[in-house]
Design a protein around this motif. Structure first.
Motif, PDB file in Angstrom:
ATOM      1  N   GLU A 147       0.818  -1.208   0.000  1.00  9.61           N
ATOM      2  CA  GLU A 147       0.000   0.000   0.000  1.00  9.61           C
ATOM      3  C   GLU A 147       0.857   1.266   0.000  1.00  9.61           C
ATOM      4  OE1 GLU A 147      -0.420  -2.600   2.077  1.00  9.61           O
ATOM      5  OE2 GLU A 147      -2.156  -3.423   1.010  1.00  9.61           O
ATOM      6  N   ASP A 148       2.027   1.196   0.628  1.00  7.31           N
ATOM      7  CA  ASP A 148       2.924   2.358   0.650  1.00  7.31           C
ATOM      8  C   ASP A 148       3.392   2.700  -0.756  1.00  7.31           C
ATOM      9  OD1 ASP A 148       2.983   2.655   3.535  1.00  7.31           O
ATOM     10  OD2 ASP A 148       4.218   0.860   3.579  1.00  7.31           O
ATOM     11  N   VAL A 149       3.666   1.689  -1.550  1.00 16.91           N
ATOM     12  CA  VAL A 149       4.090   1.918  -2.933  1.00 16.91           C
ATOM     13  C   VAL A 149       2.917   2.422  -3.763  1.00 16.91           C
ATOM     14  CG1 VAL A 149       5.149   0.891  -4.979  1.00 16.91           C
ATOM     15  CG2 VAL A 149       5.816   0.096  -2.692  1.00 16.91           C
ATOM     16  N   ARG A 150       1.760   1.816  -3.588  1.00 19.53           N
ATOM     17  CA  ARG A 150       0.583   2.202  -4.378  1.00 19.53           C
ATOM     18  C   ARG A 150       0.199   3.655  -4.100  1.00 19.53           C
ATOM     19  NH1 ARG A 150      -1.470  -3.042  -2.574  1.00 19.53           N
ATOM     20  NH2 ARG A 150      -1.143  -4.581  -4.241  1.00 19.53           N
TER      21      ARG A 150
ATOM     22  N   PRO B  96       7.892  -9.591  -0.621  1.00 18.79           N
ATOM     23  CA  PRO B  96       7.783  -9.742  -2.077  1.00 18.79           C
ATOM     24  C   PRO B  96       6.721  -8.862  -2.724  1.00 18.79           C
ATOM     25  CG  PRO B  96       8.100 -11.877  -1.070  1.00 18.79           C
ATOM     26  CD  PRO B  96       7.915 -10.901   0.064  1.00 18.79           C
ATOM     27  N   GLY B  97       5.627  -8.587  -2.027  1.00 16.91           N
ATOM     28  CA  GLY B  97       4.596  -7.723  -2.589  1.00 16.91           C
ATOM     29  C   GLY B  97       5.093  -6.315  -2.836  1.00 16.91           C
TER      30      GLY B  97
ATOM     31  N   VAL C 254       8.410  -5.581  -3.355  1.00 20.15           N
ATOM     32  CA  VAL C 254       9.413  -5.728  -4.411  1.00 20.15           C
ATOM     33  C   VAL C 254       8.752  -5.818  -5.786  1.00 20.15           C
ATOM     34  CG1 VAL C 254      11.168  -7.305  -5.347  1.00 20.15           C
ATOM     35  CG2 VAL C 254      11.164  -6.728  -2.903  1.00 20.15           C
ATOM     36  N   ALA C 255       7.627  -6.512  -5.854  1.00 16.41           N
ATOM     37  CA  ALA C 255       6.943  -6.693  -7.139  1.00 16.41           C
ATOM     38  C   ALA C 255       6.462  -5.373  -7.729  1.00 16.41           C
ATOM     39  CB  ALA C 255       5.765  -7.650  -6.966  1.00 16.41           C
ATOM     40  N   LEU C 256       6.168  -4.386  -6.889  1.00 20.83           N
ATOM     41  CA  LEU C 256       5.662  -3.099  -7.359  1.00 20.83           C
ATOM     42  C   LEU C 256       6.765  -2.085  -7.630  1.00 20.83           C
ATOM     43  CD1 LEU C 256       2.615  -2.712  -4.929  1.00 20.83           C
ATOM     44  CD2 LEU C 256       2.518  -3.202  -7.376  1.00 20.83           C
ATOM     45  N   ALA C 257       7.991  -2.390  -7.174  1.00 27.51           N
ATOM     46  CA  ALA C 257       9.087  -1.430  -7.283  1.00 27.51           C
ATOM     47  C   ALA C 257       9.733  -1.464  -8.661  1.00 27.51           C
ATOM     48  CB  ALA C 257      10.130  -1.725  -6.214  1.00 27.51           C
TER      49      ALA C 257
ATOM     50  N   LEU D 135      10.430   6.197   1.519  1.00 25.72           N
ATOM     51  CA  LEU D 135       9.148   5.524   1.375  1.00 25.72           C
ATOM     52  C   LEU D 135       8.501   5.309   2.738  1.00 25.72           C
ATOM     53  CD1 LEU D 135       7.289   4.335  -0.814  1.00 25.72           C
ATOM     54  CD2 LEU D 135       8.509   2.160  -0.566  1.00 25.72           C
ATOM     55  N   GLY D 136       9.309   5.356   3.798  1.00 27.46           N
ATOM     56  CA  GLY D 136       8.745   5.278   5.144  1.00 27.46           C
ATOM     57  C   GLY D 136       9.269   4.157   6.010  1.00 27.46           C
ATOM     58  N   ALA D 137      10.471   3.651   5.715  1.00 28.95           N
ATOM     59  CA  ALA D 137      11.009   2.552   6.512  1.00 28.95           C
ATOM     60  C   ALA D 137      11.442   3.008   7.902  1.00 28.95           C
ATOM     61  CB  ALA D 137      12.193   1.894   5.788  1.00 28.95           C
ATOM     62  N   GLY D 138      11.958   4.220   8.010  1.00 28.68           N
ATOM     63  CA  GLY D 138      12.388   4.748   9.300  1.00 28.68           C
ATOM     64  C   GLY D 138      13.862   4.504   9.566  1.00 28.68           C
TER      65      GLY D 138
END
Length: 344
Positions: A216-219, A238-239, A241-244, A290-293
Motif C-alpha cells: 500500500e505504501d508503494v501504491r 515480495p509484494g 518488491v513486485a511493485l518497485a 518511502l517510510g522505513a524509518g
C-alpha cells in the motif's frame, strides 16, 4: 553535530595515522560517516578487512558486522565497536541453539542440508554454516550464493530473513512449491515432514525496518504521481518488491540513484539515514523516503561514542570470537569470498 567532538576526532585520526582504520555502514548517521575511512555495505566492508594493515579497526555498524571483521582480522589487530550493544534484531530471530536443532532434525531425516546465512546473523550461526558445508551471503550477492548453495546438497536452509530468501528465490526462478517457510516457534515439534521435503527452507525472521513497508505504501505514491521511481531493498516483502522499479542491495540502490535521470522523482524503501543522505548528495533529483524509518541499532553508534572509543583504544573492549567456533565461522565467510571471486 558537536564541533568540539568532531574536531577532537579529526585530531586523533591525524595523530593515529595508518594505525587506525574506521569503517562505517551506509546506515550510519552523517555525524559518524564524516569520520570513516571506508563506507560501504556489509560485503564491501568485509572485503576491506584482509587488506587492512591498521592495528585498530573501529567498526561503526551493528555487532554482527564487527564480529565479521574480528573473524577476518589478524591476531595483531584489535576490532572495536563504539557500542557493543548495537545488536541487529533480525540476527536475534535465529538463536544458535535453535538453528542447530533444526539442522540436526533435517539431517536425521537423511537429507544433506546446506545452511546459507545472511550476514545479519550471529557468529554462532555462521559457525554452523561452516560446520555443515554452507556459507553466508549479503543482499548484494544473495542470488550468487543461493545458486551456489542449491548445488551443494539436497536442500538449503536460508536464514534468518525470509523476505530476502523469497525475493532471491524469485530471481532464480525456484518454484514456489519447492519452498517452505519454517515454523520454528514450537519447541516440541519444530518442523513437519512436508516442509522438510522442499528444496528451499526459509527461516521466518525479518528486518524490523524493511518489514514496515507494505504494498500500500508503494501504491499510494504511485497514485499521487504515476511517474515516480520506487527503489527498495530485498529485505522488503515480495509484494513490495513486485511493485518497485528496482530491488537492490544498499550499494545497488545508491548506484540506481546515481544513474537515474536528472529531475527524476524517487521514493526509496530502505533505512532513512541513507535515503536522506542520497537526497542531499543528489540535488538534481527529488528523493524521498518511502517510510522505513531509522534502524535503532545503527543509531547507537554516535559521534560521542566514536570519540570515546578513539580516546580509549587500548582500554575499550575489543570484539572477541570464541576460539572454539571461530574457525568454522571463518570458513563460512571465506567460502563466500571464494565463491564471489570465482564468479567474477
Amino acid at each position: 553535530m558537536n564541533n568540539h567532538i568532531s574536531e577532537r576526532i579529526t585530531a586523533l585520526r591525524q595523530q593515529l595515522g595508518s594505525s587506525l582504520a574506521i569503517l562505517g555502514h551506509h546506515y550510519q548517521s552523517d555525524e559518524v560517516v564524516q569520520h570513516v575511512d571506508f563506507q560501504g555495505d556489509s560485503l564491501e566492508l568485509a572485503r576491506k578487512i584482509p587488506d587492512l594493515d591498521a592495528k585498530y579497526i573501529v567498526f561503526c555498524g551493528v555487532s554482527f558486522m564487527a564480529e565479521t571483521a574480528a573473524l577476518l582480522a589478524t591476531k595483531e589487530q584489535s576490532v572495536l565497536i563504539p557500542d557493543p550493544k548495537a545488536h541487529c534484531c533480525m540476527a536475534g530471530t535465529a538463536p544458535t541453539q535453535r538453528v542447530a536443532k533444526v539442522l540436526q532434525e533435517i539431517t536425521d531425516l537423511g537429507r544433506k542440508v546446506i545452511p546459507l546465512a545472511y550476514v545479519n546473523s550471529t557468529v554462532g550461526v555462521k559457525a554452523l554454516c561452516g560446520e555443515y558445508g554452507g556459507s553466508v551471503c549479503t543482499s548484494a550477492n544473495a542470488a550468487i550464493m543461493l545458486d551456489w548453495a542449491m548445488g551443494q546438497g539436497d536442500c538449503v536452509l536460508f536464514l534468518p530473513d525470509k523476505n530476502l530468501g523469497m525475493n532471491t528465490a524469485d530471481l532464480l526462478r525456484i518454484p514456489v512449491q519447492e519452498r517452505a517457510v519454517l515454523n520454528v516457534r514450537d519447541k516440541d515439534g519444530l518442523l513437519d515432514s512436508d516442509s522438510l521435503s522442499r528444496k528451499l527452507l526459509l527461516w521466518p525472521g525479518v528486518c524490523a525496518i524493511h518489514f514496515r513497508l507494505k504494498p500500500e505504501d508503494v501504491r499510494l505514491v504511485q497514485e499521487d504521481d504515476p511517474r515516480p521511481l520506487v527503489f527498495v531493498h530485498p529485505e522488503c516483502e515480495p509484494g513490495v518488491v513486485a511493485l518497485a522499479n528496482v530491488s537492490a542491495s544498499t550499494s545497488g540502490i545508491i548506484r540506481a540513484v546515481r544513474e537515474a535521470s536528472p529531475g527524476a522523482t524517487i521514493y526509496i524503501g530502505t533505512e532513512d539515514n541513507l535515503v536522506l543522505r542520497l537526497a542531499r548528495l543528489n540535488p538534481d533529483k527529488h528523493i524521498y523516503p518511502l517510510g522505513a524509518g531509522y534502524c535503532s541499532a545503527m543509531l547507537k553508534i554516535t559521534e560521542a561514542r566514536l570519540l570515546s572509543t578513539l580516546e580509549n583504544l587500548d582500554e575499550h573492549a575489543a570484539v572477541r570470537v570464541d576460539s572454539a567456533i571461530a574457525p568454522k565461522a571463518r570458513k563460512a565467510l571465506e567460502t563466500m569470498l571464494d565463491v564471489m571471486a570465482s564468479r567474477k
